[in-house]
Write a protein that holds these residues in place. Sequence first.
Motif, PDB file in Angstrom:
ATOM      1  N   VAL A  79      90.108 -26.888   5.150  1.00 42.77           N
ATOM      2  CA  VAL A  79      88.581 -27.109   5.570  1.00 42.77           C
ATOM      3  C   VAL A  79      88.638 -26.592   7.018  1.00 42.77           C
ATOM      4  O   VAL A  79      87.773 -26.177   7.408  1.00 42.77           O
ATOM      5  CB  VAL A  79      88.201 -28.432   5.326  1.00 42.77           C
ATOM      6  CG1 VAL A  79      87.166 -28.948   5.967  1.00 42.77           C
ATOM      7  CG2 VAL A  79      88.066 -28.765   3.810  1.00 42.77           C
ATOM      8  N   TYR A  80      89.835 -27.174   7.554  1.00 44.09           N
ATOM      9  CA  TYR A  80      89.896 -26.880   9.214  1.00 44.09           C
ATOM     10  C   TYR A  80      89.981 -25.106   9.254  1.00 44.09           C
ATOM     11  O   TYR A  80      89.117 -24.476  10.276  1.00 44.09           O
ATOM     12  CB  TYR A  80      91.160 -27.253   9.931  1.00 44.09           C
ATOM     13  CG  TYR A  80      91.276 -26.849  11.101  1.00 44.09           C
ATOM     14  CD1 TYR A  80      90.449 -27.532  12.114  1.00 44.09           C
ATOM     15  CD2 TYR A  80      92.206 -25.770  11.642  1.00 44.09           C
ATOM     16  CE1 TYR A  80      90.725 -27.342  13.571  1.00 44.09           C
ATOM     17  CE2 TYR A  80      92.113 -25.496  12.846  1.00 44.09           C
ATOM     18  CZ  TYR A  80      91.486 -26.041  13.921  1.00 44.09           C
ATOM     19  OH  TYR A  80      91.560 -25.703  15.057  1.00 44.09           O
ATOM     20  N   ILE A  81      90.478 -24.398   8.581  1.00 40.00           N
ATOM     21  CA  ILE A  81      90.827 -23.002   8.750  1.00 40.00           C
ATOM     22  C   ILE A  81      89.324 -22.359   8.387  1.00 40.00           C
ATOM     23  O   ILE A  81      88.901 -21.441   8.902  1.00 40.00           O
ATOM     24  CB  ILE A  81      91.819 -22.589   7.832  1.00 40.00           C
ATOM     25  CG1 ILE A  81      93.191 -22.942   8.419  1.00 40.00           C
ATOM     26  CG2 ILE A  81      91.857 -21.007   7.815  1.00 40.00           C
ATOM     27  CD1 ILE A  81      94.388 -22.285   7.918  1.00 40.00           C
ATOM     28  N   GLU A  82      88.784 -22.882   7.261  1.00 39.79           N
ATOM     29  CA  GLU A  82      87.590 -22.401   6.707  1.00 39.79           C
ATOM     30  C   GLU A  82      86.355 -22.500   7.892  1.00 39.79           C
ATOM     31  O   GLU A  82      85.503 -21.547   8.307  1.00 39.79           O
ATOM     32  CB  GLU A  82      87.077 -23.014   5.454  1.00 39.79           C
ATOM     33  CG  GLU A  82      87.722 -22.503   4.319  1.00 39.79           C
ATOM     34  CD  GLU A  82      87.463 -23.061   2.943  1.00 39.79           C
ATOM     35  OE1 GLU A  82      86.664 -24.032   3.071  1.00 39.79           O
ATOM     36  OE2 GLU A  82      88.296 -22.747   2.002  1.00 39.79           O
ATOM     37  N   ALA A  83      86.455 -23.675   8.644  1.00 40.04           N
ATOM     38  CA  ALA A  83      85.335 -24.151   9.648  1.00 40.04           C
ATOM     39  C   ALA A  83      85.574 -23.154  10.796  1.00 40.04           C
ATOM     40  O   ALA A  83      84.781 -22.672  11.457  1.00 40.04           O
ATOM     41  CB  ALA A  83      85.410 -25.297   9.749  1.00 40.04           C
ATOM     42  N   LYS A  84      86.939 -22.611  11.068  1.00 41.05           N
ATOM     43  CA  LYS A  84      87.272 -22.081  12.278  1.00 41.05           C
ATOM     44  C   LYS A  84      87.252 -20.400  12.179  1.00 41.05           C
ATOM     45  O   LYS A  84      87.081 -19.758  13.358  1.00 41.05           O
ATOM     46  CB  LYS A  84      88.544 -22.550  13.005  1.00 41.05           C
ATOM     47  CG  LYS A  84      88.630 -23.786  13.241  1.00 41.05           C
ATOM     48  CD  LYS A  84      87.641 -24.274  14.503  1.00 41.05           C
ATOM     49  CE  LYS A  84      87.813 -25.486  15.094  1.00 41.05           C
ATOM     50  NZ  LYS A  84      86.999 -25.761  16.215  1.00 41.05           N
ATOM     51  N   LEU A  85      87.399 -20.087  11.190  1.00 39.61           N
ATOM     52  CA  LEU A  85      87.499 -18.496  10.745  1.00 39.61           C
ATOM     53  C   LEU A  85      86.108 -17.943  10.298  1.00 39.61           C
ATOM     54  O   LEU A  85      85.481 -18.284   9.777  1.00 39.61           O
ATOM     55  CB  LEU A  85      88.632 -18.196   9.921  1.00 39.61           C
ATOM     56  CG  LEU A  85      90.151 -18.547  10.238  1.00 39.61           C
ATOM     57  CD1 LEU A  85      91.066 -18.181   9.424  1.00 39.61           C
ATOM     58  CD2 LEU A  85      90.232 -17.923  11.604  1.00 39.61           C
TER      59      LEU A  85
END
Length: 85
Positions: A79-85
Amino acid sequence: MSRLDSTQNFKVLSESENRVGDILQQVYQAMTEKGYNPVNQIVGYIMSGDPTYITSHNNARSLIMKVERDELVEELLKVYIEAKL
């Protein structure tokens, strides 16, 4: 004997991803309702495996113990990576 120069694939079934996200959401809500810092408490649980970091309010402790800690880390990281990329 496994080879140290090759990378293994690690895949969690997608149906469990929804379950993990739902459980995290419910645990977060229960921790907030009881006045705890949910991020700190969940991190404490993930790092130690000690379920007493999680409140028993709204059955949150029982819920989070149904999920492996590596599944929690995977969901949070995804979820973190999807939100940041």
